[in-house]
Write a protein that holds these residues in place. Structure first.
Motif, mmCIF file in Angstrom:
data_model
loop_
_atom_site.group_PDB
_atom_site.id
_atom_site.type_symbol
_atom_site.label_atom_id
_atom_site.label_comp_id
_atom_site.label_asym_id
_atom_site.label_seq_id
_atom_site.Cartn_x
_atom_site.Cartn_y
_atom_site.Cartn_z
ATOM 1 N N MET A 1 1.006 -1.269 0.033
ATOM 2 C CA MET A 1 0.266 0.243 0.101
ATOM 3 C C MET A 1 0.851 1.161 0.061
ATOM 4 O O MET A 1 0.397 2.123 -0.610
ATOM 5 N N LYS A 2 1.671 1.259 1.126
ATOM 6 C CA LYS A 2 2.682 1.764 0.715
ATOM 7 C C LYS A 2 3.236 2.453 -0.147
ATOM 8 O O LYS A 2 3.380 3.621 -0.728
ATOM 9 N N ASN A 3 4.168 1.261 -0.886
ATOM 10 C CA ASN A 3 4.671 1.733 -2.348
ATOM 11 C C ASN A 3 3.802 1.954 -3.473
ATOM 12 O O ASN A 3 4.331 2.616 -4.597
ATOM 13 N N ALA A 4 2.725 1.695 -4.089
ATOM 14 C CA ALA A 4 1.308 2.287 -4.479
ATOM 15 C C ALA A 4 1.091 3.384 -4.647
ATOM 16 O O ALA A 4 1.415 4.329 -4.957
ATOM 17 N N LEU A 5 0.870 4.084 -2.716
ATOM 18 C CA LEU A 5 1.127 5.522 -2.602
ATOM 19 C C LEU A 5 2.827 6.625 -3.164
ATOM 20 O O LEU A 5 2.247 7.753 -3.858
ATOM 21 N N ARG A 6 3.135 5.799 -2.957
ATOM 22 C CA ARG A 6 5.226 6.145 -3.200
ATOM 23 C C ARG A 6 4.746 6.411 -5.318
ATOM 24 O O ARG A 6 5.113 7.440 -5.673
ATOM 25 N N ALA A 7 4.580 5.896 -5.740
ATOM 26 C CA ALA A 7 4.517 5.093 -7.088
ATOM 27 C C ALA A 7 3.781 6.256 -7.423
ATOM 28 O O ALA A 7 4.161 6.850 -8.678
ATOM 29 N N VAL A 8 2.134 6.622 -6.759
ATOM 30 C CA VAL A 8 1.115 7.320 -7.642
ATOM 31 C C VAL A 8 1.745 8.793 -6.846
ATOM 32 O O VAL A 8 1.620 9.397 -8.503
ATOM 33 N N ILE A 9 1.967 9.151 -6.233
ATOM 34 C CA ILE A 9 3.127 10.497 -6.333
ATOM 35 C C ILE A 9 4.055 10.876 -7.376
ATOM 36 O O ILE A 9 3.529 11.456 -8.229
ATOM 37 N N LEU A 10 4.495 10.125 -7.142
ATOM 38 C CA LEU A 10 5.914 10.451 -8.163
ATOM 39 C C LEU A 10 5.557 10.320 -10.008
ATOM 40 O O LEU A 10 6.067 10.929 -10.325
ATOM 41 N N VAL A 11 4.270 9.644 -9.796
ATOM 42 C CA VAL A 11 3.974 9.132 -11.518
ATOM 43 C C VAL A 11 3.457 10.518 -11.436
ATOM 44 O O VAL A 11 3.299 11.182 -12.234
ATOM 45 N N VAL A 12 2.359 11.667 -10.644
ATOM 46 C CA VAL A 12 1.400 12.842 -10.840
ATOM 47 C C VAL A 12 2.604 13.970 -10.893
ATOM 48 O O VAL A 12 2.668 14.539 -11.745
ATOM 49 N N CYS A 13 3.773 13.750 -10.143
ATOM 50 C CA CYS A 13 3.872 14.559 -10.315
ATOM 51 C C CYS A 13 5.755 14.587 -11.192
ATOM 52 O O CYS A 13 5.861 15.780 -12.331
ATOM 53 N N ALA A 14 5.796 13.267 -12.088
ATOM 54 C CA ALA A 14 6.275 13.198 -13.456
ATOM 55 C C ALA A 14 5.681 13.534 -14.000
ATOM 56 O O ALA A 14 6.041 14.567 -15.535
ATOM 57 N N ALA A 15 4.035 13.688 -15.048
ATOM 58 C CA ALA A 15 3.494 13.763 -15.666
ATOM 59 C C ALA A 15 3.207 15.767 -15.514
ATOM 60 O O ALA A 15 2.925 15.604 -16.839
ATOM 61 N N ALA A 16 3.011 15.951 -14.076
ATOM 62 C CA ALA A 16 2.635 17.722 -14.052
ATOM 63 C C ALA A 16 3.909 17.606 -14.741
ATOM 64 O O ALA A 16 3.818 18.946 -15.617
ATOM 65 N N PHE A 17 5.197 18.135 -14.454
ATOM 66 C CA PHE A 17 6.318 18.434 -15.016
ATOM 67 C C PHE A 17 6.594 17.917 -16.671
ATOM 68 O O PHE A 17 7.171 18.899 -17.543
ATOM 69 N N LEU A 18 5.930 16.772 -16.735
ATOM 70 C CA LEU A 18 6.774 16.769 -18.290
ATOM 71 C C LEU A 18 4.821 17.619 -18.961
ATOM 72 O O LEU A 18 5.612 17.594 -20.979
ATOM 73 N N LEU A 19 3.925 17.325 -18.087
ATOM 74 C CA LEU A 19 2.772 18.027 -19.327
ATOM 75 C C LEU A 19 3.265 20.369 -19.207
ATOM 76 O O LEU A 19 2.598 20.300 -20.591
ATOM 77 N N ALA A 20 3.892 20.449 -17.973
ATOM 78 C CA ALA A 20 4.097 21.614 -18.442
ATOM 79 C C ALA A 20 4.672 22.031 -18.999
ATOM 80 O O ALA A 20 4.918 23.133 -20.028
ATOM 81 N N GLY A 21 5.768 21.455 -19.799
ATOM 82 C CA GLY A 21 7.223 22.010 -20.626
ATOM 83 C C GLY A 21 6.527 22.373 -21.638
ATOM 84 O O GLY A 21 6.851 23.160 -22.285
ATOM 85 N N PRO A 22 5.877 21.636 -22.690
ATOM 86 C CA PRO A 22 5.824 21.359 -23.917
ATOM 87 C C PRO A 22 4.811 23.552 -24.036
ATOM 88 O O PRO A 22 5.236 23.622 -25.461
ATOM 89 N N GLY A 23 3.831 23.140 -23.173
ATOM 90 C CA GLY A 23 2.887 24.584 -23.730
ATOM 91 C C GLY A 23 3.807 25.487 -22.972
ATOM 92 O O GLY A 23 3.365 26.986 -23.282
ATOM 93 N N LEU A 24 4.827 26.058 -22.492
ATOM 94 C CA LEU A 24 5.604 26.857 -22.167
ATOM 95 C C LEU A 24 6.918 26.869 -23.734
ATOM 96 O O LEU A 24 7.739 26.394 -24.598
ATOM 97 N N SER A 25 6.862 28.465 -23.745
ATOM 98 C CA SER A 25 7.645 28.914 -25.544
ATOM 99 C C SER A 25 9.290 29.757 -24.665
ATOM 100 O O SER A 25 8.596 30.245 -23.096
#
Length: 95
Positions: A1-25
């Motif tokens: 359960m704890k490892n799943a929560l860590r994985a979800v947090i890391l995936v959400v953080c990585a997705a936020a960084f990856l999705l924010a980058g292409p929109g910036l000029s």
């Protein structure tokens, strides 16, 4: 359960960084009037030879202080969450 929560947090953080980058000029600001003003008058108004230092500490001092406070709070909160998730059940028992 704890490892799943860590994985979800890391995936959400990585997705936020990856999705924010292409929109910036980069290198093409929408408005340059403020940039031109600061470059022309920044040294005489702030007394700083480095315009970046003058902008960060003189023009945007309170904003920079607020940003530093938010970043410190986020790092402190993330540290507390990950420290709490890393402890085992028997480590909380005191005698």
């Amino acid at each position: 359960m704890k490892n799943a929560l860590r994985a979800v947090i890391l995936v959400v953080c990585a997705a936020a960084f990856l999705l924010a980058g292409p929109g910036l000029s980069f290198g093409e600001p929408a408005y340059t009037d403020m940039d031109d003003y600061m470059l022309l008058h920044g040294q005489e108004e702030t007394g700083s030879n480095n315009i970046v230092t003058g902008v960060v500490f003189d023009y945007r001092g309170f904003d920079t202080l607020g940003e530093a406070t938010v970043l410190f709070t986020v790092v402190l909160g993330a540290g507390l969450v990950f420290r709490r998730l890393g402890k085992k059940e028997d480590e909380y028992e005191y005698e």
